[in-house]
Design a protein around this motif. Structure first.
Motif, mmCIF file in Angstrom:
data_model
loop_
_atom_site.group_PDB
_atom_site.id
_atom_site.type_symbol
_atom_site.label_atom_id
_atom_site.label_comp_id
_atom_site.label_asym_id
_atom_site.label_seq_id
_atom_site.Cartn_x
_atom_site.Cartn_y
_atom_site.Cartn_z
ATOM 1 N N GLY A 195 0.781 -1.220 0.000
ATOM 2 C CA GLY A 195 0.000 0.000 0.000
ATOM 3 C C GLY A 195 0.813 1.271 0.000
ATOM 4 O O GLY A 195 0.277 2.360 0.240
ATOM 5 N N ALA A 196 2.107 1.177 -0.277
ATOM 6 C CA ALA A 196 2.960 2.357 -0.384
ATOM 7 C C ALA A 196 3.577 2.390 -1.777
ATOM 8 O O ALA A 196 3.920 1.348 -2.343
ATOM 9 N N ALA A 225 1.534 9.203 -0.091
ATOM 10 C CA ALA A 225 1.567 8.063 -1.015
ATOM 11 C C ALA A 225 2.689 7.096 -0.677
ATOM 12 O O ALA A 225 2.622 5.919 -1.057
ATOM 13 N N GLY A 226 3.717 7.570 0.020
ATOM 14 C CA GLY A 226 4.824 6.702 0.378
ATOM 15 C C GLY A 226 4.659 6.008 1.715
ATOM 16 O O GLY A 226 5.526 5.221 2.124
ATOM 17 N N GLN A 227 3.552 6.287 2.405
ATOM 18 C CA GLN A 227 3.309 5.670 3.706
ATOM 19 C C GLN A 227 2.526 4.366 3.526
ATOM 20 O O GLN A 227 1.524 4.338 2.804
ATOM 21 N N PRO A 228 2.960 3.264 4.151
ATOM 22 C CA PRO A 228 2.247 1.991 4.003
ATOM 23 C C PRO A 228 0.795 2.105 4.430
ATOM 24 O O PRO A 228 0.479 2.653 5.485
ATOM 25 N N ASN A 229 -0.085 1.604 3.568
ATOM 26 C CA ASN A 229 -1.507 1.575 3.871
ATOM 27 C C ASN A 229 -2.122 0.416 3.102
ATOM 28 O O ASN A 229 -2.460 0.558 1.926
ATOM 29 N N SER A 259 2.856 16.635 -13.354
ATOM 30 C CA SER A 259 1.767 17.065 -12.466
ATOM 31 C C SER A 259 2.007 16.660 -11.015
ATOM 32 O O SER A 259 1.505 17.306 -10.093
ATOM 33 N N GLY A 260 2.754 15.550 -10.801
ATOM 34 C CA GLY A 260 3.010 15.086 -9.442
ATOM 35 C C GLY A 260 1.784 14.554 -8.731
ATOM 36 O O GLY A 260 1.741 14.540 -7.497
ATOM 37 N N LEU A 261 0.772 14.103 -9.468
ATOM 38 C CA LEU A 261 -0.450 13.590 -8.864
ATOM 39 C C LEU A 261 -0.486 12.073 -8.942
ATOM 40 O O LEU A 261 -0.044 11.473 -9.920
ATOM 41 N N VAL A 262 -1.054 11.460 -7.912
ATOM 42 C CA VAL A 262 -1.215 10.014 -7.869
ATOM 43 C C VAL A 262 -2.600 9.712 -7.307
ATOM 44 O O VAL A 262 -3.112 10.452 -6.462
ATOM 45 N N ALA A 263 -3.218 8.657 -7.831
ATOM 46 C CA ALA A 263 -4.527 8.223 -7.358
ATOM 47 C C ALA A 263 -4.424 6.794 -6.840
ATOM 48 O O ALA A 263 -3.510 6.046 -7.214
ATOM 49 N N ALA A 264 -5.371 6.398 -6.024
ATOM 50 C CA ALA A 264 -5.415 5.022 -5.525
ATOM 51 C C ALA A 264 -6.845 4.666 -5.175
ATOM 52 O O ALA A 264 -7.655 5.525 -4.807
ATOM 53 N N GLY A 318 1.924 16.250 0.860
ATOM 54 C CA GLY A 318 0.784 15.605 0.232
ATOM 55 C C GLY A 318 -0.077 14.827 1.209
ATOM 56 O O GLY A 318 0.440 14.087 2.050
ATOM 57 N N ARG A 319 -1.396 14.999 1.094
ATOM 58 C CA ARG A 319 -2.351 14.283 1.928
ATOM 59 C C ARG A 319 -3.431 13.686 1.024
ATOM 60 O O ARG A 319 -3.838 14.301 0.042
ATOM 61 N N TRP A 320 -3.917 12.517 1.388
ATOM 62 C CA TRP A 320 -4.947 11.869 0.579
ATOM 63 C C TRP A 320 -6.261 12.628 0.679
ATOM 64 O O TRP A 320 -6.675 13.048 1.758
#
Length: 576
Positions: A325-326, A343-347, A360-365, A380-382
């Motif tokens: 999850g990271a 995004a780099g934190q395990p989840n 853009s530096g954007l990521v989705a999950a 960055g925060r979800w």
């Protein structure tokens, strides 16, 4: 990589039989003679074999006449005078050569309704039975359609000059060898519909003509509409009314394209990129400067170093992986390090990461409550942007304009979220997807084409039409399907022209690289059990279950073997 051709076309060469004692040449019944034509050394031409059709002979039986007629169809574009000799006056007036070209297997059969020979003035019914290979439409699109072809029925009449065809279906009936001999698969390049900052490939099949260079054939076709799969989705730098006067090799090894029309109304950069790519990708004008003249005056030129940003997929872009999850990014030493921010934190609850354009530096999950996005920064925060049951939403996919897309299976709608506006998500019309079980939705990097998986056994390809007036998913056609008992595990765009399809069947797994323009399929080698795919141009990655656990494999440059890169759950590239 050199992409092998799947079409299975074979070049048939008909041998001439010498007349006994006369020194003349008799052309074998059922096949025209073939003349090699290498384009006269013209660097703007393609070698081809020109067909010379044979008129019907009084002694031929009904089968020989039908086979001779089919051979005359193969030569029709080069020699339209011979085919009418096979027809009665009534058939000559009624038959139309235009429309869809039907491509059949070389080994077709001629069958009779009865075994009785016709007498003078009587009719005889004859049919052609064959395996259909494809069709070539009015838009020059080659559409694979394997399977038994509907029988083509012919009515022949016995005349004092032998059998003549009195009734026949409209259109040309060509064998696969006829198509290999006279047509060339050709990549044309148009502008993507909204930003017009990127070229979109349109693969068509063009007839090689002995009276003009193939380079001119390409340019003249480029001035027309794209094939049906891209109509309404792309545009062009050529104003309406543009005409081709000549295409020739000029001084200093320059290719000079002389046009006429209102080109003074357009900006030259996009137009020159269309010309340069359309010629070079088809073996024309490689290494040469292209110069365009309009009404005899210099207009623009494109040198050997034309900016490839029009089609560049970012071949040196690092790939990313999902691990617990990271999100990790591959470093120069081959290891993976976590990206900054949330995004780099395990989840473990986060999966199916998707990266927007690298700038853009954007990521989705995908999360347990929908789809969230964040930035690849320390701050960055979800933020959840699409709410829904994760089992009813397809994995997120980014458009190159920065918008995020998914298919809501619960409500049967396509959703688009634009982070710049912060509004949404908005619904996007997709009438052809109504009632289908859409399980994956993937937008190509060109921002135009869309691949859709329905259920677990079918992939369709469409396009985003409408543009600034409002997007719509349209122009869908079947790309591939798998037999009963098989399933498609994953799909991924390699570039705007190829989709990778991972299939599991009773025989095991297979990885197919399919050209969306004409269905050309290359089977890529497999070793381990693959689960997920990611690709960027020639680079192909896959997650695999190995005896060392789940690893990310990369297909080597020879496309014959794989190399393990690191342990992770799933690979991904920006806009993959």
């Amino acid at each position: 990589m050199t992409r092998a051709r799947r079409l299975g076309v074979r070049l048939a060469v008909a041998a001439a039989v010498a007349c006994a004692g006369s020194g003349c040449a008799v052309i074998p019944v059922g096949g025209p003679s073939i003349v090699n034509d290498a384009g006269g050394g013209d660097p703007l031409s393609k070698p081809f074999q020109r067909m010379i059709a044979t008129p019907p002979q009084p002694t031929w039986d009904a089968e020989q006449v039908v086979r001779g007629l089919q051979a005359a169809m193969a030569a029709y574009d080069d020699d339209p005078a011979t085919l009418p000799l096979y027809l009665t006056p009534e058939a000559r007036a009624a038959w139309k050569p235009t429309g869809t070209v039907t491509v059949i297997d070389d080994a077709f059969q001629v069958t009779y309704a009865d075994d009785r020979e016709a007498d003078a003035g009587e009719e005889r019914k004859v049919s052609i039975k064959a395996r259909q290979i494809a069709t070539i439409g009015d838009d020059d699109a080659y559409v694979p359609s394997p399977g038994p072809a509907p029988e083509k029925d012919f009515t022949l009449v016995k005349t004092d000059k032998g059998y003549r065809v009195d009734k026949l279906p409209d259109g040309l009936l060509l064998t696969s060898s006829d198509v290999a001999r006279a047509y060339r698969g050709t990549n044309l390049y148009y502008l993507n519909g909204v930003s017009q900052d990127r070229l979109v490939v349109d693969r068509v099949w063009l007839r090689v003509r002995p009276t003009e260079s193939f380079a001119r054939t390409i340019v003249e076709r480029l001035l027309k509409e794209p094939s049906a799969g891209l109509r309404g989705a792309v545009t062009t730098g050529f104003p309406p009314g543009t005409k081709v006067d000549s295409v020739r090799v000029g001084e200093e090894d320059r290719v000079v394209i002389s046009l006429s029309g209102p080109l003074y109304l357009t900006k030259p950069d996009a137009l020159m990129a269309q010309l340069k790519l359309s010629l070079n990708k088809n073996g024309m004008a490689i290494g040469r400067t292209i110069e365009v003249q309009v009404n005899g005056e210099p207009f623009a030129s494109a040198d050997r170093d034309l900016d490839q940003g029009w089609t560049d997929n970012g071949g040196n872009t690092p790939f990313y992986t999902d691990r617990e999850g990271a999100l990790h990014v591959l470093t120069d030493d081959g290891s993976g390090v976590t990206v900054p921010g949330a995004a780099g934190q395990p989840n473990p609850g986060f999966r199916y990461f998707a990266l927007a354009k690298q700038t853009s530096g954007l990521v989705a999950a995908m999360t347990s409550t929908g789809i969230s996005i964040t930035t690849l920064t320390q701050e960055g925060r979800w933020q959840q942007v699409i709410q829904g049951d994760p089992d009813k939403l397809t994995p997120p996919t980014w458009h190159r304009d920065g918008s995020l897309w998914t298919y809501d299976r619960k409500n049967g709608v396509v959703l688009r979220y634009d982070p710049q506006s912060g509004r949404g998500p908005e619904r996007v019309a997709a009438p052809k997807l109504q009632g289908l079980d859409v399980t994956q939705l993937r937008i190509a990097r060109d921002g135009v084409r869309v691949a859709v998986m329905t259920g677990r056994n079918t992939v369709q390809v469409g396009a985003l039409t409408g543009g600034a007036a409002g997007y719509m998913l349209a122009n869908f056609h079947l790309l591939t399907t798998v037999e009963v008992g098989g399933e498609i595990l994953d799909i991924a765009w390699g570039d705007g022209e190829h989709v990778l399809v991972l299939v599991k069947s009773k025989a095991g797994q297979s990885l197919r690289e399919i050209n969306v323009g004409d269905g050309e399929t290359v089977q890529l080698p497999l070793k381990d059990k693959l689960t997920y795919l990611a690709a960027l141009g020639e680079r192909i990655l896959a997650a695999a279950d190995t005896d060392k656990g789940t690893q990310i494999l990369e297909l080597n440059q020879d496309h014959q073997s794989w190399t393990a890169r690191l342990e992770a759950t799933r690979p991904l590239f920006p806009l993959s």
